[in-house]
Design a protein around this motif. Structure first.
Motif, PDB file in Angstrom:
ATOM      1  N   VAL A 283      54.543  35.476  35.627  1.00 38.84           N
ATOM      2  CA  VAL A 283      53.459  36.443  35.769  1.00 38.84           C
ATOM      3  C   VAL A 283      52.470  35.874  36.775  1.00 38.84           C
ATOM      4  O   VAL A 283      52.230  34.651  36.800  1.00 38.84           O
ATOM      5  N   VAL A 284      51.919  36.737  37.621  1.00 41.23           N
ATOM      6  CA  VAL A 284      50.886  36.309  38.564  1.00 41.23           C
ATOM      7  C   VAL A 284      49.560  36.920  38.121  1.00 41.23           C
ATOM      8  O   VAL A 284      49.455  38.139  37.931  1.00 41.23           O
ATOM      9  N   TRP A 285      48.569  36.051  37.939  1.00 38.09           N
ATOM     10  CA  TRP A 285      47.255  36.479  37.478  1.00 38.09           C
ATOM     11  C   TRP A 285      46.217  36.318  38.579  1.00 38.09           C
ATOM     12  O   TRP A 285      46.284  35.370  39.371  1.00 38.09           O
ATOM     13  N   LYS A 286      45.271  37.223  38.612  1.00 36.94           N
ATOM     14  CA  LYS A 286      44.040  37.004  39.365  1.00 36.94           C
ATOM     15  C   LYS A 286      43.099  36.270  38.423  1.00 36.94           C
ATOM     16  O   LYS A 286      42.894  36.683  37.279  1.00 36.94           O
ATOM     17  N   ALA A 287      42.543  35.159  38.885  1.00 39.65           N
ATOM     18  CA  ALA A 287      41.723  34.323  38.006  1.00 39.65           C
ATOM     19  C   ALA A 287      40.531  33.767  38.772  1.00 39.65           C
ATOM     20  O   ALA A 287      40.570  33.634  40.007  1.00 39.65           O
ATOM     21  N   THR A 288      39.485  33.436  38.043  1.00 40.59           N
ATOM     22  CA  THR A 288      38.316  32.795  38.640  1.00 40.59           C
ATOM     23  C   THR A 288      38.130  31.416  38.020  1.00 40.59           C
ATOM     24  O   THR A 288      38.453  31.197  36.848  1.00 40.59           O
ATOM     25  N   HIS A 289      37.626  30.499  38.824  1.00 40.84           N
ATOM     26  CA  HIS A 289      37.314  29.175  38.302  1.00 40.84           C
ATOM     27  C   HIS A 289      35.985  29.246  37.565  1.00 40.84           C
ATOM     28  O   HIS A 289      34.994  29.755  38.080  1.00 40.84           O
ATOM     29  N   LYS A 290      35.956  28.750  36.352  1.00 39.41           N
ATOM     30  CA  LYS A 290      34.778  28.904  35.499  1.00 39.41           C
ATOM     31  C   LYS A 290      33.546  28.197  36.060  1.00 39.41           C
ATOM     32  O   LYS A 290      32.420  28.621  35.805  1.00 39.41           O
ATOM     33  N   SER A 291      33.745  27.141  36.817  1.00 39.37           N
ATOM     34  CA  SER A 291      32.592  26.370  37.291  1.00 39.37           C
ATOM     35  C   SER A 291      31.899  26.986  38.496  1.00 39.37           C
ATOM     36  O   SER A 291      30.687  26.850  38.655  1.00 39.37           O
ATOM     37  N   ASN A 292      32.674  27.667  39.371  1.00 39.50           N
ATOM     38  CA  ASN A 292      32.065  28.181  40.605  1.00 39.50           C
ATOM     39  C   ASN A 292      32.396  29.632  40.923  1.00 39.50           C
ATOM     40  O   ASN A 292      31.926  30.170  41.927  1.00 39.50           O
TER      41      ASN A 292
ATOM     42  N   PHE B  73      41.319  32.848  42.560  1.00 36.63           N
ATOM     43  CA  PHE B  73      42.634  32.270  42.811  1.00 36.63           C
ATOM     44  C   PHE B  73      43.710  33.215  42.296  1.00 36.63           C
ATOM     45  O   PHE B  73      43.441  34.106  41.480  1.00 36.63           O
ATOM     46  N   ALA B  74      44.927  33.018  42.763  1.00 39.84           N
ATOM     47  CA  ALA B  74      46.102  33.649  42.161  1.00 39.84           C
ATOM     48  C   ALA B  74      46.830  32.558  41.378  1.00 39.84           C
ATOM     49  O   ALA B  74      47.111  31.481  41.922  1.00 39.84           O
ATOM     50  N   VAL B  75      47.099  32.815  40.117  1.00 41.56           N
ATOM     51  CA  VAL B  75      47.791  31.842  39.277  1.00 41.56           C
ATOM     52  C   VAL B  75      49.191  32.364  38.966  1.00 41.56           C
ATOM     53  O   VAL B  75      49.348  33.406  38.330  1.00 41.56           O
ATOM     54  N   LYS B  76      50.188  31.666  39.446  1.00 36.68           N
ATOM     55  CA  LYS B  76      51.587  32.037  39.229  1.00 36.68           C
ATOM     56  C   LYS B  76      52.099  31.229  38.047  1.00 36.68           C
ATOM     57  O   LYS B  76      52.241  30.004  38.129  1.00 36.68           O
TER      58      LYS B  76
ATOM     59  N   VAL C 233      48.358  27.205  41.003  1.00 37.66           N
ATOM     60  CA  VAL C 233      47.066  27.801  41.362  1.00 37.66           C
ATOM     61  C   VAL C 233      47.050  27.950  42.884  1.00 37.66           C
ATOM     62  O   VAL C 233      46.998  26.966  43.614  1.00 37.66           O
ATOM     63  N   LEU C 234      47.106  29.202  43.326  1.00 42.21           N
ATOM     64  CA  LEU C 234      47.311  29.513  44.733  1.00 42.21           C
ATOM     65  C   LEU C 234      46.121  30.253  45.331  1.00 42.21           C
ATOM     66  O   LEU C 234      45.302  30.837  44.614  1.00 42.21           O
ATOM     67  N   GLU C 235      46.071  30.240  46.641  1.00 35.40           N
ATOM     68  CA  GLU C 235      45.101  31.032  47.381  1.00 35.40           C
ATOM     69  C   GLU C 235      45.239  32.506  46.989  1.00 35.40           C
ATOM     70  O   GLU C 235      46.352  33.039  46.937  1.00 35.40           O
ATOM     71  N   TYR C 236      44.120  33.162  46.717  1.00 38.91           N
ATOM     72  CA  TYR C 236      44.147  34.586  46.363  1.00 38.91           C
ATOM     73  C   TYR C 236      44.127  35.430  47.631  1.00 38.91           C
ATOM     74  O   TYR C 236      43.270  35.249  48.495  1.00 38.91           O
ATOM     75  N   CYS C 237      45.081  36.327  47.744  1.00 37.23           N
ATOM     76  CA  CYS C 237      45.192  37.202  48.910  1.00 37.23           C
ATOM     77  C   CYS C 237      44.920  38.638  48.470  1.00 37.23           C
ATOM     78  O   CYS C 237      45.787  39.291  47.864  1.00 37.23           O
ATOM     79  N   ALA C 238      43.714  39.119  48.766  1.00 43.65           N
ATOM     80  CA  ALA C 238      43.257  40.400  48.253  1.00 43.65           C
ATOM     81  C   ALA C 238      43.992  41.590  48.835  1.00 43.65           C
ATOM     82  O   ALA C 238      43.959  42.691  48.268  1.00 43.65           O
ATOM     83  N   GLY C 239      44.690  41.400  49.979  1.00 42.66           N
ATOM     84  CA  GLY C 239      45.380  42.512  50.617  1.00 42.66           C
ATOM     85  C   GLY C 239      46.751  42.825  50.048  1.00 42.66           C
ATOM     86  O   GLY C 239      47.407  43.762  50.490  1.00 42.66           O
ATOM     87  N   GLY C 240      47.201  42.034  49.054  1.00 39.01           N
ATOM     88  CA  GLY C 240      48.523  42.282  48.479  1.00 39.01           C
ATOM     89  C   GLY C 240      49.627  41.817  49.410  1.00 39.01           C
ATOM     90  O   GLY C 240      49.411  41.009  50.316  1.00 39.01           O
ATOM     91  N   ASP C 241      50.847  42.326  49.194  1.00 38.60           N
ATOM     92  CA  ASP C 241      51.960  41.897  50.037  1.00 38.60           C
ATOM     93  C   ASP C 241      52.260  42.929  51.120  1.00 38.60           C
ATOM     94  O   ASP C 241      51.824  44.076  51.068  1.00 38.60           O
ATOM     95  N   LEU C 242      53.019  42.479  52.120  1.00 36.30           N
ATOM     96  CA  LEU C 242      53.318  43.330  53.268  1.00 36.30           C
ATOM     97  C   LEU C 242      54.203  44.504  52.890  1.00 36.30           C
ATOM     98  O   LEU C 242      54.122  45.577  53.504  1.00 36.30           O
ATOM     99  N   ALA C 243      55.053  44.342  51.873  1.00 40.44           N
ATOM    100  CA  ALA C 243      55.917  45.440  51.429  1.00 40.44           C
ATOM    101  C   ALA C 243      55.078  46.624  50.951  1.00 40.44           C
ATOM    102  O   ALA C 243      55.360  47.787  51.283  1.00 40.44           O
TER     103      ALA C 243
END
Length: 274
Positions: free
Chosen positions: A26-35, A39-42, A88-98
């Motif tokens: 599952v891929v989640w959109k997540a925020t770091h609690k401290s700042n 991120f995208a969490v796979k 924990v990956l870079e979050y890409c707000a534009g989604g995928d190219l497909a």
């Protein structure tokens, strides 16, 4: 090789929403609690993983740990506990190219040129490190946003492998609609297989469809063999930029020995078109 520090769980992150899912992850959109950083969490569930899938996850971690490049999705952390492995990956707000192509149908040539320059820059970095991706397709290309300054980023490196100059791979892998004919024919191949995939992606960007069709490896290969001279949609062929047509034809060349090499791709006249 850089090694990422592993923590026990996702306790430092707050899950916002699910943005993707499959049989094993599952891929989640997540925020770091401290700042509050996004991120995208796979998240891969360990009880669903066989040895082959575990190897693919560790290949992805290994490859992503080597690079900090604007056109390769960035890995920030790896978290592991008894239930899951999380990237924990870079979050890409534009989604995928497909999804982007599905929404647009066809894209403007200037947009296709921009995306292919980004894809080429990321792939050049991989190939310079003697890595081939082996699964380039629109689903594995992420967009930083949907703004005019959008940046395309290569993701999903589970099928990547090292290949020294002069060596060849033999494993059949990837997605049939974007696989080079030498791969589909169970022949040896090198990084030119990635260039075929780039040609298929470029063709789809500008025409709205893949260059060849089929429901499986065999059908796609038969389609390629039937139309070894690349066919462009009759409804738009007269309006296509000759430089675009030439680049597609040279990337989607059946014989890998005659296929465009990477240096000639980045210097092609298509990228000088106005």
């Amino acid at each position: 090789m850089t090694s990422k520090k592993r923590r026990r769980s996702l306790e430092d992150y707050e899950i916002v929403e699910r943005i993707g899912s499959g049989a094993f992850a599952v891929v989640w959109k997540a925020t770091h609690k401290s700042n509050g950083a996004l991120f995208a969490v796979k998240q891969f569930f360990t009880d669903r993983l066989n040895p082959q899938l575990r190897r693919r996850i560790h290949t992805e971690i290994d490859v992503l740990s080597r690079f900090t490049h604007p056109n390769i999705v960035r890995l920030f952390d790896v978290l592991e506990d008894e239930f899951s492995i999380c990237l924990v990956l870079e979050y890409c707000a534009g989604g995928d190219l497909a999804t982007y192509i599905k929404e647009k149908g066809r894209v403007r040539e200037a947009t296709a040129r921009r995306f292919m320059q980004h894809l080429g820059a990321g792939l050049q970095m991989l190939h310079s490190a003697n890595l081939i991706h082996r699964d380039l397709k629109p689903q594995n290309l992420l967009l930083s946003s949907r703004d005019k300054d959008v940046v395309l980023k290569i993701s999903d490196f589970g099928l990547a492998r090292e290949l020294e100059p002069g060596d060849y791979a033999v494993t059949v892998c990837g997605s049939p609609l974007y696989m080079a004919p030498e791969v589909l024919q169970f022949q040896k191949y090198d990084n030119k297989a990635d260039l075929w995939s780039m040609g298929a992606i470029l063709f789809q960007l500008v025409t709205g469809d893949t260059p060849y069709h089929g429901d499986n490896h065999f059908q796609v290969l038969q389609s390629i063999k039937k139309y070894q001279v690349l066919q462009f949609p009759k409804s738009i062929v007269t309006g296509l930029n000759p430089c675009f047509v030439d680049l597609c034809q040279r990337l989607l060349c059946f014989d890998p020995e005659k296929r465009l090499i990477f240096k000639d791709f980045v210097n092609h006249n298509f990228f000088d078109s106005v």
